[in-house]
Design an enzyme around this catalytic site. Sequence first.
Site, PDB file in Angstrom:
ATOM      1  CD  GLU A 298      42.330  44.828  37.901  1.00 26.61           C
ATOM      2  OE1 GLU A 298      42.432  45.183  36.714  1.00 26.61           O
ATOM      3  OE2 GLU A 298      42.407  45.615  38.857  1.00 26.61           O
ATOM      4  NE  ARG A 299      48.125  37.269  38.004  1.00 26.76           N
ATOM      5  CZ  ARG A 299      48.092  35.987  38.345  1.00 26.76           C
ATOM      6  NH1 ARG A 299      47.739  35.623  39.570  1.00 26.76           N
ATOM      7  NH2 ARG A 299      48.428  35.040  37.496  1.00 26.76           N
TER       8      ARG A 299
ATOM      9  CB  SER B  95      43.774  27.112  37.673  1.00 31.53           C
ATOM     10  OG  SER B  95      43.444  26.745  38.991  1.00 31.53           O
TER      11      SER B  95
ATOM     12  CG  ASN C  54      50.058  45.869  42.800  1.00 31.81           C
ATOM     13  OD1 ASN C  54      50.317  45.170  41.833  1.00 31.81           O
ATOM     14  ND2 ASN C  54      48.818  46.253  43.091  1.00 31.81           N
TER      15      ASN C  54
ATOM     16  CD  GLN D 156      46.230  46.636  40.029  1.00 28.68           C
ATOM     17  OE1 GLN D 156      47.389  46.795  40.415  1.00 28.68           O
ATOM     18  NE2 GLN D 156      45.439  45.682  40.474  1.00 28.68           N
TER      19      GLN D 156
ATOM     20  CG  LEU E 263      40.658  27.114  44.311  1.00 27.16           C
ATOM     21  CD1 LEU E 263      41.975  26.374  44.450  1.00 27.16           C
ATOM     22  CD2 LEU E 263      39.477  26.153  44.440  1.00 27.16           C
ATOM     23  CD  GLN E 264      42.805  34.361  48.650  1.00 32.33           C
ATOM     24  OE1 GLN E 264      43.675  34.029  47.856  1.00 32.33           O
ATOM     25  NE2 GLN E 264      43.049  35.124  49.697  1.00 32.33           N
TER      26      GLN E 264
END
Length: 281
Positions: A79-80, A54, A113, A38, A61-62
């Site tokens: 990763e987020r 959220s 990225n 990363q 959701l994904q």
Amino acid sequence: MAKGLGKGVSNLFKDMSSIHDEHVQQLSIKDIRPNPYQPRKIFEEIPLEELTASVKEHGILQPIIVRKSLKGFEIVAGERRFRAAKAAELLHVPAVVRDLTDRQMMELSVLENLQREDLTPVEEAKAYEMLMNKLQISQDELAKKVGKSRPHIANHLRLLNLSEKIQEMLSHKKLSMGHGRALAGLKDTGTAEQLADKVIKEGLNVRQLEKLISEAGPARKEKPKPKTDPHLKQQETVLRERFGTSVAIKKSKHKGRIEIEFMSDDDLERILSLLGEERKD
């Protein structure tokens, strides 16, 4: 997502975007580790807090994308979402498991990225530098791989010659890419920083800065690149493909050394295992 990328990498990204067609598994968070390749080390706190909120309300959701490692799984993309899930104290996350080599994983991580719209010029430059170092490729080869022009690559890499102070000004958008390119031509760091401060204080444009630089003194001279032995370069390629990581052969007049890079403890164990196989052969 794959716009402007080379064919091989585009195919990888195309596969990345079709995860809804694949089997999604619920993996334990404790079995998942961050991506060792990363390039983005800093995750902004406020957007991450918003994503965490959220996730607490709606879940993830994904699915994230991972690959199997010696111990559990390593994140390829997402990763987020993974960090937000940990912050939200989830026990499991939806994930798609991919079979990727170290090289493919590293390329996807860096290139993902590079596709982010909020990437700063300095972050983009560091991503290019990482790809060149890890894959042992030239600027020309990198330009073809990511679908950019060679001058685009070269101009960004020049930003890494700037002091950390000026790089931070660029990262915080106090200076533009054009300002950074102009300042990168100065030999004296102190002069460059003084001019950078002047640009910010007086709101100077790039043309005005270039005029000041022409009055300040001679530009930075590029250091000549040492000549490389074609045979050693070829052997580096063989070893790099064998171990799936960056390999450097450094030779002086009477001796030399071979450097094999590893990105994590698991990666080291993998390389040591391959070396063990070599000894058995």
